[in-house]
Structure formats: structure tokens, C-alpha cells
Design a protein around this motif. Structure first.
Motif, PDB file in Angstrom:
ATOM      1  N   ILE A 165       0.633  -1.143   0.086  1.00  0.00           N
ATOM      2  CA  ILE A 165       0.121  -0.288  -0.151  1.00  0.00           C
ATOM      3  C   ILE A 165       0.752   1.448   0.386  1.00  0.00           C
ATOM      4  CG2 ILE A 165      -1.290   1.379   1.209  1.00  0.00           C
ATOM      5  CD1 ILE A 165      -3.215  -1.197   2.382  1.00  0.00           C
ATOM      6  N   MET A 166       2.200   1.450   1.220  1.00  0.00           N
ATOM      7  CA  MET A 166       3.069   2.369   0.912  1.00  0.00           C
ATOM      8  C   MET A 166       3.641   2.985  -0.481  1.00  0.00           C
ATOM      9  SD  MET A 166       6.454   2.866   2.565  1.00  0.00           S
ATOM     10  CE  MET A 166       7.278   1.502   1.278  1.00  0.00           C
ATOM     11  N   LEU A 167       4.225   1.539  -1.379  1.00  0.00           N
ATOM     12  CA  LEU A 167       4.239   2.052  -2.400  1.00  0.00           C
ATOM     13  C   LEU A 167       3.408   2.570  -3.545  1.00  0.00           C
ATOM     14  CD1 LEU A 167       6.525  -1.663  -3.262  1.00  0.00           C
ATOM     15  CD2 LEU A 167       6.895   0.913  -3.461  1.00  0.00           C
ATOM     16  N   ILE A 168       1.939   1.751  -3.607  1.00  0.00           N
ATOM     17  CA  ILE A 168       0.704   2.459  -4.444  1.00  0.00           C
ATOM     18  C   ILE A 168       1.082   4.077  -4.056  1.00  0.00           C
ATOM     19  CG2 ILE A 168      -1.246   2.824  -5.096  1.00  0.00           C
ATOM     20  CD1 ILE A 168      -1.000  -0.086  -5.479  1.00  0.00           C
ATOM     21  N   MET A 169       1.022   4.375  -2.400  1.00  0.00           N
ATOM     22  CA  MET A 169       1.075   5.714  -2.232  1.00  0.00           C
ATOM     23  C   MET A 169       1.842   5.929  -2.675  1.00  0.00           C
ATOM     24  SD  MET A 169      -1.854   5.511  -0.336  1.00  0.00           S
ATOM     25  CE  MET A 169      -2.307   7.039   1.002  1.00  0.00           C
ATOM     26  N   PHE A 170       3.095   6.150  -2.443  1.00  0.00           N
ATOM     27  CA  PHE A 170       4.397   6.309  -2.864  1.00  0.00           C
ATOM     28  C   PHE A 170       4.592   6.956  -4.774  1.00  0.00           C
ATOM     29  CE2 PHE A 170       8.957   6.078  -4.081  1.00  0.00           C
ATOM     30  CZ  PHE A 170       9.328   7.766  -3.526  1.00  0.00           C
ATOM     31  N   LEU A 171       3.693   5.717  -5.130  1.00  0.00           N
ATOM     32  CA  LEU A 171       4.128   6.029  -6.540  1.00  0.00           C
ATOM     33  C   LEU A 171       3.023   6.212  -7.400  1.00  0.00           C
ATOM     34  CD1 LEU A 171       5.830   2.433  -7.209  1.00  0.00           C
ATOM     35  CD2 LEU A 171       6.937   4.979  -7.869  1.00  0.00           C
ATOM     36  N   LEU A 172       1.913   6.389  -6.818  1.00  0.00           N
ATOM     37  CA  LEU A 172       0.712   6.861  -7.768  1.00  0.00           C
ATOM     38  C   LEU A 172      -0.204   7.845  -6.675  1.00  0.00           C
ATOM     39  CD1 LEU A 172      -0.587   3.477  -8.877  1.00  0.00           C
ATOM     40  CD2 LEU A 172       0.978   5.337 -10.158  1.00  0.00           C
ATOM     41  N   PHE A 173      -0.240   8.530  -5.890  1.00  0.00           N
ATOM     42  CA  PHE A 173      -0.788   9.117  -5.410  1.00  0.00           C
ATOM     43  C   PHE A 173      -0.219  10.478  -5.818  1.00  0.00           C
ATOM     44  CE2 PHE A 173      -2.593  12.282  -2.239  1.00  0.00           C
ATOM     45  CZ  PHE A 173      -3.686  11.713  -2.105  1.00  0.00           C
ATOM     46  N   PRO A 174      -1.442  10.931  -6.423  1.00  0.00           N
ATOM     47  CA  PRO A 174      -1.331  12.431  -6.464  1.00  0.00           C
ATOM     48  C   PRO A 174      -0.359  13.248  -6.478  1.00  0.00           C
ATOM     49  CG  PRO A 174      -3.385  12.381  -7.080  1.00  0.00           C
ATOM     50  CD  PRO A 174      -3.432  11.273  -6.238  1.00  0.00           C
ATOM     51  N   ARG A 175       0.651  13.999  -6.844  1.00  0.00           N
ATOM     52  CA  ARG A 175       2.111  14.675  -6.764  1.00  0.00           C
ATOM     53  C   ARG A 175       1.524  15.949  -6.865  1.00  0.00           C
ATOM     54  NH1 ARG A 175       6.672  12.217  -3.086  1.00  0.00           N
ATOM     55  NH2 ARG A 175       6.180  10.045  -3.368  1.00  0.00           N
ATOM     56  N   ILE A 176       1.178  17.444  -5.895  1.00  0.00           N
ATOM     57  CA  ILE A 176       0.739  18.106  -6.785  1.00  0.00           C
ATOM     58  C   ILE A 176       2.657  19.106  -5.899  1.00  0.00           C
ATOM     59  CG2 ILE A 176       0.142  20.247  -5.683  1.00  0.00           C
ATOM     60  CD1 ILE A 176      -2.769  17.850  -4.173  1.00  0.00           C
ATOM     61  N   GLN A 177       3.127  19.810  -7.181  1.00  0.00           N
ATOM     62  CA  GLN A 177       4.247  20.749  -7.071  1.00  0.00           C
ATOM     63  C   GLN A 177       4.568  21.381  -6.198  1.00  0.00           C
ATOM     64  OE1 GLN A 177       6.779  19.047  -8.789  1.00  0.00           O
ATOM     65  NE2 GLN A 177       6.854  20.324 -10.768  1.00  0.00           N
ATOM     66  N   GLY A 178       5.107  21.206  -5.404  1.00  0.00           N
ATOM     67  CA  GLY A 178       5.897  22.296  -4.868  1.00  0.00           C
ATOM     68  C   GLY A 178       4.234  23.592  -4.557  1.00  0.00           C
ATOM     69  N   GLY A 179       5.207  24.815  -4.604  1.00  0.00           N
ATOM     70  CA  GLY A 179       4.051  25.611  -4.356  1.00  0.00           C
ATOM     71  C   GLY A 179       3.216  25.643  -3.102  1.00  0.00           C
ATOM     72  N   LEU A 180       1.243  26.133  -3.917  1.00  0.00           N
ATOM     73  CA  LEU A 180       0.695  26.771  -2.638  1.00  0.00           C
ATOM     74  C   LEU A 180       0.772  25.115  -1.147  1.00  0.00           C
ATOM     75  CD1 LEU A 180      -1.308  28.058  -1.347  1.00  0.00           C
ATOM     76  CD2 LEU A 180      -3.104  26.976  -3.240  1.00  0.00           C
ATOM     77  N   PHE A 554      -5.007   6.694  -9.257  1.00  0.00           N
ATOM     78  CA  PHE A 554      -4.669   5.612  -7.795  1.00  0.00           C
ATOM     79  C   PHE A 554      -5.192   5.007  -7.004  1.00  0.00           C
ATOM     80  CE2 PHE A 554      -5.140   7.056  -3.000  1.00  0.00           C
ATOM     81  CZ  PHE A 554      -3.769   5.542  -2.879  1.00  0.00           C
ATOM     82  N   LEU A 555      -6.650   5.306  -7.339  1.00  0.00           N
ATOM     83  CA  LEU A 555      -7.823   4.602  -6.789  1.00  0.00           C
ATOM     84  C   LEU A 555      -8.006   3.211  -7.641  1.00  0.00           C
ATOM     85  CD1 LEU A 555     -10.693   7.440  -5.794  1.00  0.00           C
ATOM     86  CD2 LEU A 555      -8.956   6.314  -4.380  1.00  0.00           C
ATOM     87  N   ALA A 556      -7.613   2.989  -8.515  1.00  0.00           N
ATOM     88  CA  ALA A 556      -7.980   2.465  -9.585  1.00  0.00           C
ATOM     89  C   ALA A 556      -7.005   1.380  -9.311  1.00  0.00           C
ATOM     90  CB  ALA A 556      -7.667   2.396 -10.690  1.00  0.00           C
ATOM     91  N   SER A 557      -5.667   1.927  -8.963  1.00  0.00           N
ATOM     92  CA  SER A 557      -5.077   0.598  -8.300  1.00  0.00           C
ATOM     93  C   SER A 557      -4.520   0.120  -7.173  1.00  0.00           C
ATOM     94  CB  SER A 557      -2.890   1.453  -9.221  1.00  0.00           C
ATOM     95  OG  SER A 557      -3.092   2.716  -8.905  1.00  0.00           O
ATOM     96  N   PRO A 560      -7.862  -2.387  -5.106  1.00  0.00           N
ATOM     97  CA  PRO A 560      -7.811  -3.948  -5.696  1.00  0.00           C
ATOM     98  C   PRO A 560      -7.493  -4.244  -4.015  1.00  0.00           C
ATOM     99  CG  PRO A 560      -7.719  -2.775  -7.746  1.00  0.00           C
ATOM    100  CD  PRO A 560      -7.527  -2.103  -7.625  1.00  0.00           C
ATOM    101  N   LEU A 561      -6.341  -3.987  -4.327  1.00  0.00           N
ATOM    102  CA  LEU A 561      -4.782  -4.288  -3.360  1.00  0.00           C
ATOM    103  C   LEU A 561      -5.809  -4.621  -1.561  1.00  0.00           C
ATOM    104  CD1 LEU A 561      -2.578  -4.835  -2.895  1.00  0.00           C
ATOM    105  CD2 LEU A 561      -1.834  -2.753  -2.335  1.00  0.00           C
ATOM    106  N   LEU A 562      -6.710  -3.330  -1.230  1.00  0.00           N
ATOM    107  CA  LEU A 562      -7.155  -2.926  -0.155  1.00  0.00           C
ATOM    108  C   LEU A 562      -8.859  -3.879  -0.395  1.00  0.00           C
ATOM    109  CD1 LEU A 562      -7.817   0.338  -0.063  1.00  0.00           C
ATOM    110  CD2 LEU A 562      -6.196  -0.848   1.210  1.00  0.00           C
ATOM    111  N   LEU A 563      -8.971  -4.168  -1.731  1.00  0.00           N
ATOM    112  CA  LEU A 563      -9.887  -5.247  -1.850  1.00  0.00           C
ATOM    113  C   LEU A 563     -10.227  -6.388  -1.382  1.00  0.00           C
ATOM    114  CD1 LEU A 563     -12.303  -4.242  -4.149  1.00  0.00           C
ATOM    115  CD2 LEU A 563     -12.444  -3.850  -1.841  1.00  0.00           C
ATOM    116  N   LEU A 564      -8.240  -7.181  -1.965  1.00  0.00           N
ATOM    117  CA  LEU A 564      -7.900  -8.422  -1.338  1.00  0.00           C
ATOM    118  C   LEU A 564      -7.752  -8.066  -0.147  1.00  0.00           C
ATOM    119  CD1 LEU A 564      -6.167 -11.174  -3.100  1.00  0.00           C
ATOM    120  CD2 LEU A 564      -3.929  -9.514  -2.499  1.00  0.00           C
TER     121      LEU A 564
END
Lengths: 661, 323
Positions: A165-180, A554-557, A560-564
């Protein structure tokens, strides 16, 4: 009374989670926390009574007020201090399980807070350890009879299970560029130079071996003596200090191009100033909201409060073409002070035919007189309040003649200006060391350097490094190798030149490479890198517009993991392949879908009664199934054909939702 | 003191459903004297068939003694009653040897414990010495007096009562002693209709004369043996262990249930299933009996107070029944 078997583990978790913050909060906070911890430990030992609510309330009020007023407003530090104090105070009231859980859960917030200050490998490793132990304490609170090791094991298991779950969060959770959304600047613990220079300012940095920045060259790195890293340019001298000056020229600079263009990528550690570092002489630096100023300093709109990476292009031998305005500013001097220096400069101006000759005379002066390259300039230190702070240049040039690079640069610029040649001071870094494994260049704070630029009518702005005239070795070596013995700290000297240096140096290189990779690939994993991964997979997205799509990916990936995971947890008891149990769960699931959920503590007969109370129309099938199930599960002999029959019955059992109530 | 005093009028057959009607008859007959307490009567019966002993905690005048007496008569068992007092000695319960001048020998005079159903009223009023003599007998089903071991009649069933209100001059039973009782139940006030009926009937004393025995000592022993053979399946054992485990690991309890408590729970569930005409145990049996088995064995962690019935039912909600 303090409950012994819970308080000490919770105290341990609190200590583990608060320790990394001791450098970040005001000293009194540290003292108060230590006092509260000691009190708690002693109170547990002696089974003291728990202090009253009123006392704790008043103490909490005073401490929160102090925490918010002694940390320069509502900064992160203030809130961390507040959190640390309140958690330590909460130790005094953890009789109920609820209180204990709150205390431990708050510890996780402290841990997250620590990432604002330090995201190095060691800090991350410590954080993993802290999460492990905090979770173990949380488990201990709920299962106090298990002893010490099982909660730790369970905690470790949980963390390992969380890795996907950590890997998916790290790789796919939308990152927001710096800024606000980027983190707010954290003020403590940042080194580097500010936007002014006094005597001793850079000498202070010479003992500091923290990494200032790392550079990867596109091609072969230039020779070491060519590596002048430009930071800030100082124009104004007020008698003791060189300042940036009030003027900001944001017009594009001009330069005489030469052939050798160098491209590089620079990863700058945060220094909380506006300056970006670039190889002298920079022509282009690509970083958001950063501009190349007219004096070739690179100014960022935002303070550099986190590690950044940018690419740059520079021309090694290029010279900047100065504007008339710059020439005028380059001659500014205070009305009075340092008369001997002015006199000396005036004599040169009289002797020489052209400015080049004046420069040569000045450099000769440094070469021929017994100047010493040293960290300890004696009474010149402006920190020393008893010393006479006027005429610093005179005292350096004629009396002490001991100084570090800023002494030479400042006095040289002063002499040039007195002789009528426009001059400015550039502060930055010089040199750096190549990492033997990574092939990149590491520049440390101890490589900080200051030099001069003078304007010559025929050439433009020309770099003159008076330190090189005094200690030519400096350009080939670290300051530590050039300085007189005994001036560097003993540990560093041992590290660099001691008997173990041969083995220590490769280790240090490897460690730095690890840090560099960590910074680049883990901590530096940004929105653009994320989009790169997507586009490699054939999904082309825009950072700003396609936030919803990125969330969707992110959610799509993750789903399934959470459901599993949910499926595995719900079926955990029946992994043994117990068919009766699987059938029964299926039956309960079907009924649960129409709103007749079996509570976990409900036995089969009670459940049947519950179903019949709500749906008398299901009586026939339900009674048959439940009776058979009871006979199979709790009766003496389970026959295989009966199990099959149960399976069939449940398979064909299809209760419908009631249409009309 | 013969063991079979009366012949049972309707001997129970081996058939379980017939047995079930017999138990219903018993409940009904006791119910003619004690109104509205069918559940407690069934629990007492269950306790007897599980070869345990019963502790009734309630205020005076609620019908504890009557229940014990009527139950004994209905089951066709001997009944004796001991009113415990603080000046009582173990010999007052167990019996003493008295020198007989005629024969010149010591002749043993049996104490009230030599009976099949013993009602020990207000057991917490007597001294620990006497208490432990009684409780030892309960555990061993025999007494040793003056070096000679004498077996007690079987079945041997002790019903002890406790008065929860009066604390002065009492000797509360320690937890180890409480553990000897299989169940602890409360009678509670009768409901409105039962009490109206009671008031109209003008007391129960004369009615108890109409009680006739339905079972006999042999039949009771037979029933005890049959109850012990009720099937306990693996999922049920797991469920009981889960419950025990929960009481040991949950932060709510001071100490968890002992393995003996677990055994008691299983035995009681068997007896309960038996009374209800089943030859296997259900989780519902365990759930039904847990509060009576556990309430005198579990203590809250924070207040040291005993768990209430509702709290114990709450415990059951959190332990899942195995699928």
C-alpha cells in the motif's frame, strides 16, 4: 494512581517520538518535557496519586501560551512544541484505555512533524523504528498480558504488510508540485551564508562539512581550479559589512560568450535564502520562478526551504559586460575610514598606466607581504565587541595580515574601489570533491569561498581571486588541507589525514552516494517524475488539469489491493478449507446483502430467530439450512453428502429484498 | 437415611424428547410454588446435572429456601438445611463422634452434610474455618472426620445463599472459594402478575405439601451421566477458548477466566443442551450460561467491582462465533 504496566511503555513511545524534535524547539520546551517525563517515571515507581484536573488544566494553558509565543508566531516549530508539551502532559492522565490510545496516536503526529525538518536516510530509518515501537505500544495497551516481544512482532508484521500500500501511495498518489501545498519554511538548522558578508562569516563555515549541493555534469567535469560556484553578488560596503545593496537589476544580463559551455544538474540543499548556486558564469538556470539577475546571480522568488534540483548552463571563461549603472555602483565607498588603505590604493593609481596594472600591483602586494591564510584572524573578528570596528581594512592589510578568503576578497575590493576601479564581491563555493562511486561532485559548506570581480574597460567584469595570490594551493585543495595545522577540528583532521583515512574515505563516498540517490529518487520524487512514469506507460497527463484522472489512476490501483486485503481478512478463519464454514459465511453474506446482517457474536439459532422475526416468508429455506448447518457443525457426525446438500441449498438460496414494507 | 426414599411415579425413558417433557414437568411443578422463576429453576436443574453447586445471591424473603426445598422434593432427593452462624463449628455441619456409655464406644453422629441436597443459608455469616470444611466436602464429595473418610451420598448438590446487603459480621468468600460454585444466580423480585398470584395464594408453605417426586436419585445420576456425554464439537471448544482468551487479553478485566472456569462453562453448556433435549452443544448454550458462570469469577480492572450481567453479555458481542 499511576498504572504501572501501561505508563512506562507509553512514556517510552513519547520519548522516542519527541527526541528528534529536541533540536527544533526552544530549549525551555526540552527542559519541561524532560521534567514531565522524569516526574512520570518517578510517579510510577512510587505509585503517586495522579495530579488533579485543575492543576493540569492551568499548566496546559500556561504551556500552550508559552509554546505559541516563544516560537516566532504560528510556525511549525510552535505547533511541534505545543504537541510535544501536551503529549508529555497527557502522560499524567492515562488511566482509561481511551486516554492511553490518544496519547499514543498523538505520537504519530509528532513523527510526521519530524519529516518537516529532516528527511535524510538516517531520519527515515529512525522514523521506521519509531513507528514500529509506537505501534507496538499501541498493541500492548490493548493486549497487556502479551509481554514485550509479541507486540513488537505484530507491529513489524503490520508494517511489512503495509509495504504494498505504501508503494502504491508513494508512486501513484497524485503529487502536487511545490507551491501552495509545499511545506512552509522551517527556520532552524539551516546553514550557509546569508546575503551579507563580514569578516569571519565564511571562516565559520569552514568547519562545517555538511553538503551544500551536489552537481552532475553532462560531460567531463572541468578542472578543479575552474570550479567557481557563484552564489550572491555584493555591491554595497558600509564600513564593516558587505551587503547586497538595495538595487535589483532584473534586466537580462549580457556576457561575452566563449567556447566552453558546461551543462550540469545541481541539487541544492535548503539554505533558506533566495539564492541559487550556479557555476561561474551562468547563462541559463531553469528553475520555476528563478531569474538570472544582471550581475549573474540567480534569484529565486521563494526562499529555498527544501531540497531542489535544477539544470544550468554556464560558460567557464566568459566575462560579463557591465552596464554604466553597474560601473557606478561598483565604485561606492563609505565617506571615511581605512585611510591607510585608501592612501595605498591612491599611490597605485598614480603609478599605474591602466587598470590592469593596478590589479597586478594589488595582487603583488598580497604576494610579497607575509599574509597568512588562516581561520583565526585574531582581533579582526567583528564578533569581538571590545575591538575597534572601524578601519578593519587597515588593520588587516597592515597589521594582522592573517585572514580567510573573505578578508582577502573584501579588502581587495576595497582597494580597487579606492583606486577607482569598479569592483564587487562574489560569494559562493570553490572546488568540491568527486564522489568516487557516483561520479558526481559534492560541494560542502566548508568549500564556501568569496572572491572579487573588477570591471576593466577592455574586458568587462573579470574575476580576481586574491586568496589564490596568498594561498595558491587553495584552488587545488580543500580549505582544510591548506589551513595551518591545528586549525581544523580534530575529528575532521583525523578523518581526512589520519591513519584510517584510506578506508574511511571510500565509506564516506558510498554513504554520500546513498544519500544522493535517496534524495534524488525518494525524496525528490515529484509530480513531474510521476507524470514521466505515466507517460512511459502511455498515459499522457497534465499536472494541473488532470488531477481527477490521476486520482482515478491511484484509486484504480489501490482499490483492488484493499479489496484483496479485506477479502483475506474476512476469510482468514477459513483458510483451512473448511467447507461448512465457507457455505455458512456465504449464507450470512446473502442475507447480509438484503439487510439481515449477522452480528459476530450471534450464534446460528439466534440468527435464525432474528431472520424469522424480520422475514417470516423465508422460514422454510432458512430453517432447513440452519438446522442442517447446526447438525453438521455442532452435531456428532458430519456426513459428506449432508455437506454437499448444505452447499446446494445455500447455492440456490436467493433471498430478495422485500418490495413493500 | 436411605438414598431412594420414594419410587418415581413416571420413570423417564431414554428418549430425549420424553426427557424434555419430564424436565418441563419439573419446572412446572416447582413453578406451582415459586411463581415466575422458570429460568432460575432451569438453571438450578442445569447446575445439578452438570454436577456443580449453586450459589444464590439475593436479599432475604425472596424464596431461596423454598426453591431449594421444592426442587429437592420434586427430584426425589433428600433435603437438609443449615443456617450458618458465626459461632458454628465444622462439626456442626460434618458431624461428631459421641461417646456412648452403654457400649463404651464412640458413635459417629452424621451432620447435616450427609444428604443429597444441602441448603447452606447465608454461607458468608459463618467463619472461614467452617466455610472451608463445607467447600472441601463440595469438591471431594466425601468428608474426613477424626481420621476416617466417609463418602457423601450421591448425587450431592449444595445450594448456598448469600445475603448481599449485610456486610457487618460477615466473612466474604474468597475468590478461590467462589470458584467452587458452578453458577451464581440471583432470584430477583417476582414480576407483577406472579406477585399478585403469590399474594392471593397466601404463601407457599401449604402448597408444598402437594409436591410429589418426579425423578429419583438414580434417575438424577443417570441424567448427570447423560449430560456429560452431550457432544461438544471442535468449533464450540474454539468458541469457548476464544471467550477465555478475550477475558485474559481484554483491558477491561483484572484477571481472565481460569481453565477451570472454561471447563465449568463447557460442562454447564452440556447440561443445558441436555435439558433442552439436544445431544450437542450450541454457541447459544455457552452464551446463555456465561453470565452465571463468569460473574463471580471476573472482576473489572479499574474498580475491582464484579461484572454485571449486561456487561458480560456485551463481552459476548465482541467475541465472534466461529463460522
Amino acid at each position: 494512581m499511576f498504572a504501572d504496566r501501561h505508563t512506562i511503555p507509553i512514556l517510552t513511545a513519547v520519548v522516542i517520538c519527541t527526541l528528534p524534535h529536541f533540536a527544533n524547539v526552544a530549549p525551555w520546551v526540552v527542559v519541561v518535557c524532560l521534567l514531565l517525563w522524569t516526574y512520570t517515571a518517578i510517579a510510577v515507581r512510587n505509585s503517586w496519586a495522579i495530579p488533579g484536573k485543575l492543576g493540569k488544566g492551568i499548566l496546559a494553558g500556561i504551556l500552550s501560551f508559552l509554546a505559541l509565543t516563544t516560537h516566532e508566531g504560528f510556525t511549525i516549530e510552535a505547533f511541534i512544541a505545543l504537541l510535544a508539551l501536551m503529549i508529555s502532559l497527557k502522560l499524567l492522565e492515562n488511566q482509561a484505555t481511551r486516554d492511553r490510545m490518544i496519547t499514543v496516536i498523538l505520537c504519530y503526529f509528532l513523527l510526521v512533524g519530524a519529516l518537516f525538518f529532516d528527511d535524510s536516510i538516517i531520519a527515515t530509518a529512525y522514523m521506521i523504528f519509531a513507528v514500529l515501537s509506537t505501534t507496538a505500544v499501541m498493541i500492548h495497551i490493548n493486549r497487556p498480558n502479551d509481554g514485550l516481544l509479541p507486540p513488537l512482532k505484530l507491529s513489524a508484521t503490520l508494517m511489512i504488510q503495509a509495504i504494498p500500500i505504501m508503494l502504491i501511495m508513494f508512486l501513484l498518489f497524485p503529487r502536487i508540485q511545490g507551491g501552495l501545498w509545499g511545506r512552509t519554511p522551517v527556520n532552524s538548522g539551516r546553514t550557509g551564508f546569508s546575503d551579507e558578508i563580514t569578516f569571519g562569516a565564511i571562516a565559520q563555515l569552514a568547519q562545517n562539512h555538511e553538503v551544500a549541493f551536489r552537481v552532475e555534469f553532462a560531460e567531463e567535469p572541468p578542472a578543479r581550479d575552474k570550479l567557481y560556484w557563484r552564489g550572491i553578488v555584493l555591491w554595497e560596503f558600509n564600513g564593516t559589512t558587505w551587503l547586497r545593496g538595495s538595487e535589483r537589476w532584473r534586466t537580462p544580463p549580457s556576457l561575452q560568450e566563449t567556447t566552453q559551455q558546461i551543462s550540469y544538474t545541481l541539487t541544492l540543499e535548503p539554505h533558506n535564502e533566495h539564492w541559487l548556486i550556479a557555476l561561474d558564469l551562468p547563462m541559463r538556470v531553469s528553475y520555476r520562478r528563478a531569474w538570472l539577475l544582471n550581475d549573474h546571480a540567480v534569484y529565486s522568488w521563494r526562499r529555498i526551504s527544501q531540497r531542489i534540483a535544477y539544470s544550468g548552463e554556464s560558460y567557464l571563461e566568459a566575462k560579463a559586460i557591465g552596464s554604466p549603472k553597474q560601473q557606478e555602483s561598483g565604485l561606492q565607498l563609505p565617506e571615511e575610514g581605512n585611510p591607510r588603505s585608501r592612501e595605498l590604493a591612491a599611490s597605485w593609481a598614480e603609478q599605474a598606466q591602466d587598470p590592469e596594472q593596478i590589479v597586478a600591483l594589488a595582487l603583488n602586494y598580497f604576494r610579497e607581504h607575509p599574509f597568512v591564510y588562516s581561520l583565526n584572524p585574531g582581533t579582526l573578528d567583528t564578533d569581538d565587541e571590545t575591538a575597534d570596528s572601524t578601519n578593519l581594512m587597515d588593520r588587516f592589510l597592515f597589521d594582522s595580515r592573517k585572514g580567510f578568503c573573505e578578508h582577502y576578497a573584501c579588502s581587495f575590493a576595497f582597494l580597487m574601489r579606492s583606486a577607482g576601479i569598479p569592483a564587487r564581491i562574489v560569494a559562493g563555493y570553490q572546488g568540491g570533491s568527486i564522489n568516487r562511486y557516483g561520479g558526481y561532485l559534492v560541494v560542502r559548506q566548508s568549500d564556501a569561498h568569496a572572491w572579487c570581480e573588477v570591471w576593466l574597460p577592455t574586458q568587462g567584469w573579470v574575476r580576481i581571486d586574491p586568496t589564490a595570490a596568498v594561498a595558491p594551493e587553495r584552488l587545488q585543495n580543500d580549505a582544510s588541507n591548506v589551513l595551518p595545522a591545528g586549525e581544523m577540528t580534530r575529528t575532521w583532521a583525523f578523518f581526512r589525514t589520519g591513519p584510517l583515512a584510506k578506508w574511511l574515505e571510500p565509506m564516506a563516498s558510498a554513504w554520500d552516494l546513498a544519500n544522493s540517490l535517496w534524495n534524488r529518487w525518494v525524496m525528490g520524487y515529484s509530480a513531474s517524475e510521476q507524470l514521466n512514469i505515466f507517460s512511459r506507460l502511455g498515459i499522457h497527463l497534465n499536472a494541473r488539469k488532470d488531477l481527477a484522472k490521476r486520482l482515478g489512476i491511484f484509486l484504480a490501483s489501490a482499490l483492488p489491493l484493499l479489496l484483496l486485503a479485506g477479502f483475506l481478512i474476512s476469510r482468514r478463519r477459513n483458510v483451512t478449507g473448511d467447507k461448512i464454514a465457507i457455505y455458512w459465511l456465504n449464507f450470512c453474506q446473502k442475507l447480509g446483502d438484503i439487510g439481515l446482517v449477522r452480528s459476530p457474536g450471534q450464534g446460528p439459532r439466534d440468527y435464525m430467530q432474528y431472520i424469522l422475526d424480520h422475514r417470516s416468508d423465508l422460514e422454510g429455506s432458512t430453517r432447513e439450512i440452519v438446522t442442517l448447518y447446526i447438525a453438521l457443525r455442532y452435531g456428532k457426525h458430519a456426513k459428506d453428502e449432508d455437506i454437499k446438500k448444505l452447499g446446494n441449498l445455500i447455492k440456490h438460496f436467493a433471498p430478495r429484498k422485500r418490495q413493500t414494507q | 437415611m436411605s438414598i431412594t426414599r420414594m419410587k418415581p411415579p413416571s420413570p423417564p425413558s431414554k428418549n430425549r424428547s420424553d426427557l424434555h417433557t419430564v424436565f418441563e414437568q419439573i419446572t412446572e411443578q416447582v413453578g406451582q410454588v415459586i411463581f415466575g422463576k422458570q429460568e432460575q429453576v432451569q438453571l438450578a436443574l442445569c447446575c445439578l446435572f452438570a454436577q456443580g453447586h449453586l450459589l444464590i445471591e439475593d436479599i432475604p424473603g425472596i424464596g431461596k429456601t423454598t426453591l431449594a426445598k421444592v426442587l429437592a422434593e420434586t427430584l426425589g432427593l433428600d433435603f437438609r438445611r443449615v443456617q450458618c452462624t458465626s459461632d458454628m463449628l465444622p462439626g456442626d455441619i460434618l458431624g461428631v463422634s459421641v461417646f456412648e456409655q452403654k457400649s463404651g464406644n464412640f458413635i459417629f453422629h452424621q451432620g447435616p452434610i450427609f444428604t443429597q441436597v444441602l441448603l447452606s443459608d447465608e454461607i458468608n455469616r459463618t467463619t472461614p474455618k467452617t466455610q472451608s470444611a463445607l467447600l472441601e466436602a463440595m469438591e471431594e464429595v466425601q468428608v474426613t472426620i477424626e481420621g476416617k473418610t466417609r463418602p457423601l451420598p450421591t448425587p450431592f448438590f449444595v445450594i448456598a445463599t448469600l445475603n448481599p446487603l449485610e456486610q457487618a459480621g460477615t466473612f466474604p468468600l474468597p475468590e478461590s472459594q467462589l470458584d467452587r460454585f458452578l453458577f451464581r444466580i440471583k432470584l430477583g423480585y417476582p414480576d407483577r402478575s406472579s406477585e399478585l398470584k403469590l399474594l392471593r395464594s397466601g404463601g407457599t408453605q401449604k402448597k408444598s405439601k402437594t409436591i410429589h417426586p418426579i425423578l429419583s436419585a438414580e434417575k438424577v445420576i443417570q441424567c448427570q451421566q447423560m449430560a456429560a456425554r452431550v457432544h461438544v464439537s471442535d468449533p464450540l471448544v474454539e468458541y469457548v477458548q476464544d471467550i477465555l482468551d478475550h477475558t485474559r487479553n481484554s483491558p477491561d478485566f483484572h484477571t481472565g477466566l481460569s481453565p477451570r472456569a472454561g471447563l465449568s462453562l463447557v460442562r454447564a453448556s452440556q447440561a443445558w443442551a441436555f435439558i433442552n433435549g439436544r445431544d450437542y452443544c450450541l454457541p447459544e448454550d455457552v452464551q446463555k450460561l456465561l453470565p452465571f458462570v463468569a460473574s463471580h469469577r471476573l472482576h473489572r480492572l479499574d474498580s475491582q467491582a464484579e461484572m454485571s450481567h449486561d456487561e458480560l453479555m456485551g463481552l459476548l458481542l465482541t467475541v465472534p462465533v466461529p463460522a
